[in-house]
Scaffold this active site. Structure first.
Site, PDB file in Angstrom:
ATOM      1  N   TYR A   1       7.321  -8.318   8.634  1.00 53.90           N
ATOM      2  CA  TYR A   1       7.153  -6.958   8.648  1.00 53.90           C
ATOM      3  C   TYR A   1       7.483  -6.311  10.102  1.00 53.90           C
ATOM      4  CZ  TYR A   1       3.820  -7.699   4.765  1.00 53.90           C
ATOM      5  OH  TYR A   1       3.090  -8.074   3.568  1.00 53.90           O
TER       6      TYR A   1
ATOM      7  N   ASP B   1      -5.751   2.273   9.949  1.00 45.23           N
ATOM      8  CA  ASP B   1      -4.281   2.849   9.843  1.00 45.23           C
ATOM      9  C   ASP B   1      -4.487   4.318   9.921  1.00 45.23           C
ATOM     10  OD1 ASP B   1      -5.139   4.042   7.108  1.00 45.23           O
ATOM     11  OD2 ASP B   1      -4.318   2.267   6.221  1.00 45.23           O
TER      12      ASP B   1
ATOM     13  N   ASP C   1       0.796  -1.170  -0.213  1.00 47.12           N
ATOM     14  CA  ASP C   1       0.013  -0.047  -0.016  1.00 47.12           C
ATOM     15  C   ASP C   1       0.744   1.276  -0.088  1.00 47.12           C
ATOM     16  OD1 ASP C   1      -2.218  -1.565   0.075  1.00 47.12           O
ATOM     17  OD2 ASP C   1      -2.757  -1.398   2.273  1.00 47.12           O
TER      18      ASP C   1
ATOM     19  N   ARG D   1      -3.031  -4.704   9.355  1.00 45.59           N
ATOM     20  CA  ARG D   1      -4.101  -3.926  10.218  1.00 45.59           C
ATOM     21  C   ARG D   1      -4.934  -4.636  10.930  1.00 45.59           C
ATOM     22  NH1 ARG D   1      -6.662  -0.960   5.661  1.00 45.59           N
ATOM     23  NH2 ARG D   1      -5.735  -2.532   4.246  1.00 45.59           N
TER      24      ARG D   1
END
Length: 290
Positions: free
Chosen positions: A66, A80, A38, A172
Site C-alpha cells: 500500500y 480516516d 473500502d 489506519r
C-alpha cells in the site's frame, strides 16, 4: 469461463460495485473479489470469474502493498478522512522522525483494529456498533509487517507511508500507532493498494475497460500460477482422479503445486501423508467435485 481480472478500483466505489459490473460485463453470476477494498481506498482489486472464485482462501493470506497518506495533527473517530474529528493539536513531525522509528513496527506486531471496521464483535460488524454509539473495545490482534518507508506527502502536514504487509493488517491503525509513538495524532486521507499477491497496479485495468467484458482481460489460472511447480497427469491418472481414486504424487513437491491435464489446470494440490495427490482446490472446467 475461468480466471481473474486485475481491476483498478477507484475511490468512491465499493468492491461489491466492481463485482456487480464484472457480472454484467462477462454475463455470469459466478464472480467474486479476492480481498475487499473500502470505498475510500483505491487500487488493485483482483476479481475472480467462474471457478476461480474457489481461490479466495488461497489468496486470503497473501502479501499486500500500500501507499497511505496521513494528515498529521488531527485524529478522527474512523481514523480516516470520512470520520468526525475527535482530537486536534498534535505536534507536526518530520519525515526523518517517522523514518527513524519505523523499524519498531516491522515484524510481527500487535494492533487494535479500528472501531469503524468490518471486524466482528460477538457476531456483529464493529462499524455497526460504532455507528449505533454502542461502547466496545476491539481486541488486539497480531499482524505481520515486512517493510515500511516514510516520505514527504503532497502538502505540508502530510506524510506518506509505503507499506508491505501480510493480509489482515489495518493500515489506519498502523498509522495511528506510528504517529502516536511520536506524540501526535494522524488521520489517513488516502489509501492505494499497489499489489495484492501476484497482482500489480501497473497491470490493472480500469472500470471502463472492465465494462467491455473482453476475454483477453481475464488472466488464466495457468498464467497466474505459471511459476508454481506443476504435475502433469497422464490420461490414466486423470481418469483416476475424476473417479475419486488415489494417484501417486511427486515426492519432490512438498508445498502446494498445480495439477495439469493436457496443459489445462485441473486444480491446486498437496501430497497427503501417503504421498498421494490431494486436490485442495478443483479448478478444471469439467470437474464438479469440491
Amino acid at each position: 469461463m475461468i480466471g481473474i481480472v486485475n481491476v483498478y478500483k477507484p475511490r468512491g466505489v465499493s468492491s461489491f460495485d466492481v463485482v456487480k459490473q464484472a457480472k454484467h460485463a462477462f454475463g455470469t453470476k459466478k464472480v467474486g473479489h479476492l480481498g475487499t477494498l473500502d470505498p475510500m481506498a483505491e487500487g488493485v482489486l483482483p476479481v475472480a470469474i467462474g471457478k476461480a472464485t474457489r481461490l479466495f482462501d488461497y489468496f486470503l493470506n497473501k502479501d499486500k502493498r500500500y501507499v497511505a497518506t496521513f494528515y498529521v495533527g488531527e485524529e478522527t473517530d474512523t481514523l480516516d478522512a470520512e470520520g468526525e474529528i475527535i482530537k486536534q493539536g498534535g505536534r507536526i513531525v518530520s519525515v526523518d522522525e517517522v523514518q527513524k522509528i519505523l523499524p519498531e513496527f516491522i515484524g510481527e506486531i500487535r494492533q487494535v483494529p479500528p472501531k469503524f471496521s468490518a471486524k466482528k464483535i460477538n457476531g456483529v460488524r464493529a462499524y455497526k456498533l460504532a455507528k449505533s454509539q454502542i461502547e466496545f473495545e476491539p481486541k488486539p490482534c497480531n499482524v505481520q509487517i515486512y517493510a515500511l518507508t516514510a516520505r514527504k506527502g503532497p502538502l505540508d502536514r502530510f506524510i506518506e507511508l509505503e507499506i508491505w504487509c501480510k493480509s489482515g493488517t489495518y493500515v489506519r491503525s498502523l498509522g495511528k500507532d506510528i504517529f502516536e509513538k511520536l506524540g501526535t495524532f494522524t488521520t489517513m486521507t488516502k489509501l492505494v493498494r499497489t499489489s495484492s499477491g501476484p497482482f500489480k497496479i501497473e497491470n490493472s485495468i480500469s472500470l471502463e475497460q472492465l465494462s467491455l467484458g473482453r476475454q483477453e482481460d481475464i488472466l488464466s489460472v495457468e498464467k497466474i500460477f505459471e511459476s508454481m511447480p506443476k504435475l502433469n497427469l497422464t490420461d490414466a491418472n486423470f481418469k483416476k482422479l475424476q473417479n475419486g481414486l488415489k494417484v501417486c504424487g511427486d515426492k519432490n513437491l512438498q508445498d502446494t503445486y498445480m495439477v495439469c491435464y493436457q496443459n489445462v489446470c485441473y486444480g491446486l494440490a498437496k501430497n497427503d501423508e501417503d504421498g498421494n495427490i490431494k486436490v485442495t482446490t478443483y479448478l478444471y472446467e469439467g470437474e464438479e467435485n469440491g
